[in-house]
Design a protein around this motif. Sequence first.
Motif, PDB file in Angstrom:
ATOM      1  N   PRO A 275       0.711  -1.009   0.108  1.00  0.00           N
ATOM      2  CA  PRO A 275       0.084   0.129  -0.049  1.00  0.00           C
ATOM      3  C   PRO A 275       0.886   1.278   0.023  1.00  0.00           C
ATOM      4  N   ALA A 276       2.175   1.192   0.425  1.00  0.00           N
ATOM      5  CA  ALA A 276       3.022   2.256   0.356  1.00  0.00           C
ATOM      6  C   ALA A 276       3.473   2.671  -0.990  1.00  0.00           C
ATOM      7  N   ALA A 277       3.255   1.765  -2.056  1.00  0.00           N
ATOM      8  CA  ALA A 277       3.997   2.074  -3.240  1.00  0.00           C
ATOM      9  C   ALA A 277       3.026   2.687  -4.256  1.00  0.00           C
ATOM     10  N   VAL A 278       1.726   2.371  -4.192  1.00  0.00           N
ATOM     11  CA  VAL A 278       0.754   2.949  -5.218  1.00  0.00           C
ATOM     12  C   VAL A 278      -0.435   3.249  -4.455  1.00  0.00           C
ATOM     13  N   ARG A 279      -1.407   3.981  -5.302  1.00  0.00           N
ATOM     14  CA  ARG A 279      -2.573   4.505  -5.045  1.00  0.00           C
ATOM     15  C   ARG A 279      -3.607   2.993  -5.181  1.00  0.00           C
ATOM     16  N   PRO A 280      -4.598   3.288  -4.158  1.00  0.00           N
ATOM     17  CA  PRO A 280      -5.703   2.053  -4.240  1.00  0.00           C
ATOM     18  C   PRO A 280      -6.174   1.693  -5.559  1.00  0.00           C
ATOM     19  N   ASP A 281      -6.180   2.815  -6.338  1.00  0.00           N
ATOM     20  CA  ASP A 281      -6.871   2.426  -7.799  1.00  0.00           C
ATOM     21  C   ASP A 281      -5.863   1.797  -8.819  1.00  0.00           C
ATOM     22  N   HIS A 282      -4.713   1.731  -8.398  1.00  0.00           N
ATOM     23  CA  HIS A 282      -3.556   1.226  -9.149  1.00  0.00           C
ATOM     24  C   HIS A 282      -3.245  -0.221  -8.822  1.00  0.00           C
ATOM     25  N   VAL A 283      -2.823  -1.020  -9.569  1.00  0.00           N
ATOM     26  CA  VAL A 283      -2.499  -2.476  -9.572  1.00  0.00           C
ATOM     27  C   VAL A 283      -0.811  -2.547  -9.616  1.00  0.00           C
ATOM     28  N   LEU A 284      -0.521  -3.179  -8.464  1.00  0.00           N
ATOM     29  CA  LEU A 284       1.137  -3.606  -8.521  1.00  0.00           C
ATOM     30  C   LEU A 284       1.287  -5.145  -8.795  1.00  0.00           C
ATOM     31  N   VAL A 285       2.354  -5.258  -9.788  1.00  0.00           N
ATOM     32  CA  VAL A 285       2.540  -6.868 -10.005  1.00  0.00           C
ATOM     33  C   VAL A 285       4.031  -6.820 -10.102  1.00  0.00           C
ATOM     34  N   GLU A 286       4.616  -8.051  -9.873  1.00  0.00           N
ATOM     35  CA  GLU A 286       5.733  -8.306  -9.819  1.00  0.00           C
ATOM     36  C   GLU A 286       6.370  -9.227 -11.334  1.00  0.00           C
ATOM     37  N   LEU A 287       7.166  -8.850 -12.113  1.00  0.00           N
ATOM     38  CA  LEU A 287       7.464  -9.607 -13.354  1.00  0.00           C
ATOM     39  C   LEU A 287       8.942  -9.949 -13.472  1.00  0.00           C
ATOM     40  N   PRO A 288       9.349 -11.035 -14.013  1.00  0.00           N
ATOM     41  CA  PRO A 288      10.692 -11.356 -13.963  1.00  0.00           C
ATOM     42  C   PRO A 288      11.549 -10.477 -15.053  1.00  0.00           C
ATOM     43  N   THR A 289      10.924 -10.009 -16.048  1.00  0.00           N
ATOM     44  CA  THR A 289      11.830  -9.170 -17.059  1.00  0.00           C
ATOM     45  C   THR A 289      10.928  -8.018 -17.687  1.00  0.00           C
ATOM     46  N   PRO A 290      11.643  -7.086 -18.233  1.00  0.00           N
ATOM     47  CA  PRO A 290      10.783  -6.349 -19.186  1.00  0.00           C
ATOM     48  C   PRO A 290      10.162  -7.009 -20.392  1.00  0.00           C
ATOM     49  N   GLU A 291      10.566  -8.087 -20.856  1.00  0.00           N
ATOM     50  CA  GLU A 291       9.925  -8.866 -21.956  1.00  0.00           C
ATOM     51  C   GLU A 291       8.402  -9.538 -21.241  1.00  0.00           C
ATOM     52  N   ALA A 292       8.421  -9.773 -20.132  1.00  0.00           N
ATOM     53  CA  ALA A 292       7.501 -10.380 -19.568  1.00  0.00           C
ATOM     54  C   ALA A 292       6.277  -9.223 -19.369  1.00  0.00           C
ATOM     55  N   ALA A 293       6.919  -8.156 -18.915  1.00  0.00           N
ATOM     56  CA  ALA A 293       5.949  -6.769 -18.752  1.00  0.00           C
ATOM     57  C   ALA A 293       5.136  -6.414 -20.303  1.00  0.00           C
ATOM     58  N   ALA A 294       5.850  -6.581 -21.363  1.00  0.00           N
ATOM     59  CA  ALA A 294       5.470  -6.279 -22.560  1.00  0.00           C
ATOM     60  C   ALA A 294       4.492  -7.260 -22.991  1.00  0.00           C
ATOM     61  N   ALA A 295       4.689  -8.388 -22.777  1.00  0.00           N
ATOM     62  CA  ALA A 295       3.579  -9.555 -23.015  1.00  0.00           C
ATOM     63  C   ALA A 295       2.471  -9.407 -22.286  1.00  0.00           C
ATOM     64  N   LEU A 296       2.522  -8.855 -21.010  1.00  0.00           N
ATOM     65  CA  LEU A 296       1.392  -8.929 -20.404  1.00  0.00           C
ATOM     66  C   LEU A 296       0.573  -7.638 -20.762  1.00  0.00           C
ATOM     67  N   LEU A 297       1.020  -6.654 -21.014  1.00  0.00           N
ATOM     68  CA  LEU A 297       0.301  -5.599 -21.602  1.00  0.00           C
ATOM     69  C   LEU A 297      -0.232  -6.047 -22.874  1.00  0.00           C
ATOM     70  N   ARG A 298       0.190  -6.708 -23.740  1.00  0.00           N
ATOM     71  CA  ARG A 298      -0.180  -7.084 -24.955  1.00  0.00           C
ATOM     72  C   ARG A 298      -1.210  -7.742 -24.798  1.00  0.00           C
ATOM     73  N   ASP A 299      -1.410  -8.982 -24.027  1.00  0.00           N
ATOM     74  CA  ASP A 299      -2.545  -9.750 -23.501  1.00  0.00           C
ATOM     75  C   ASP A 299      -3.764  -9.016 -22.849  1.00  0.00           C
ATOM     76  N   LEU A 300      -3.392  -8.038 -21.902  1.00  0.00           N
ATOM     77  CA  LEU A 300      -4.473  -7.312 -21.399  1.00  0.00           C
ATOM     78  C   LEU A 300      -5.412  -6.672 -22.492  1.00  0.00           C
ATOM     79  N   VAL A 301      -4.688  -5.770 -23.533  1.00  0.00           N
ATOM     80  CA  VAL A 301      -5.235  -5.065 -24.455  1.00  0.00           C
ATOM     81  C   VAL A 301      -5.930  -6.144 -25.563  1.00  0.00           C
ATOM     82  N   ARG A 302      -5.261  -7.055 -25.823  1.00  0.00           N
ATOM     83  CA  ARG A 302      -6.010  -8.208 -26.615  1.00  0.00           C
ATOM     84  C   ARG A 302      -7.290  -8.757 -26.182  1.00  0.00           C
ATOM     85  N   ASP A 303      -7.515  -8.789 -24.522  1.00  0.00           N
ATOM     86  CA  ASP A 303      -8.641  -9.205 -24.165  1.00  0.00           C
ATOM     87  C   ASP A 303      -9.423  -8.470 -23.539  1.00  0.00           C
ATOM     88  N   GLY A 304      -9.241  -6.971 -24.106  1.00  0.00           N
ATOM     89  CA  GLY A 304     -10.374  -5.880 -23.910  1.00  0.00           C
ATOM     90  C   GLY A 304     -10.178  -5.246 -22.598  1.00  0.00           C
TER      91      GLY A 304
END
Length: 329
Positions: A275-304
């Motif tokens: 809770p100290a890192a983000v606002r309540p309406d923000h979501v914090l996740v931990e990902l192993p690499t920048p490539e994983a972050a890019a893939a996550l964003l791609r999948d989120l947008v793909r699924d609407g």
Amino acid sequence: MTSSSPGDLAVDGPPPDPDGADDLGVVVRGVRRTFDLVVAVDRMDLRVPPGQVTALVGPNGSGKTTLMLMLAGLLAPDSGTITVAGADPVTRSSAARAAVGWMPDVLGQWETLTCREVLTTFADAYRIPAAQGRARAAELLDEVHLTELADSPARVLSRGQKQRLGLARALVHDPQVLLLDEPASGLDPRSRVDLRVLLRRLAAQGKAVLVSSHVLSELDDLADGAVFVSRGRTVDARTVAEMTLSTRRWQLVALDPDHLRTWLRDHGVAEVADPAAVRPDHVLVELPTPEAAAALLRDLVRDGVPMVSQAPASGALEQVYLGLESERR
């Protein structure tokens, strides 16, 4: 990096420089400095290459200011070696000081002197001819946006204006090496941007710039690399590119946070509870690499999922700094 114990990290000294860049930058090897029984700097190593901005990062009491004073030739080390633009500040003090622009965190001043007189006085101290010194003063006052106050006494300046005058004073003799201790302290947002642009331009000219600051978010946009110190020792040194590649925590913002959280849960992506890192309406996740972050964003947008942004939860320097075990007190 080598480690003698989990809480007592040390790094090997800077390797030899095959290209001779050490002659234009700063090299510190095994430097130690004590004050009576207090060890302020303990076998510290550091390299500030020319053409780059290097951040010096550490908590209060970690030895940053003591190190800066030694680099500026205002303190002598008890042991170890320092070279600034190829000169030892102790044995070749005149050559070292001629190469260094030093900006302390507080501007010492003659309160009755005007801003212009402060700069021309320092130009004279560096044996710059009078006419050239006056021209240089006018140029620098314009650079730091103090032309309107050029003939006002320094005592009337605000904290931020004094910082800008201090930077101009450090630059009056066009030094090869810049040592800046909390240069952005007291600056308004516009002046902070101007400072960043100026320091990047000076680095592009081949100058070696060392900046000590507690405002890590600003250093992220400014520095090419960072040296982390704690308890008088160097505990880590990395380029900003290396730190960015190691970024693990990402902040996600969507128009519908509940929809985002449901998607993450359904796809096995755990939300980090911090809770100290983000606002309540923000979501914090931990990902192993920048490539994983890019893939996550791609999948989120793909699924609407209506995404607004995805970015590192904090700056690269802050993530490395907070991850240092030596800082967990």
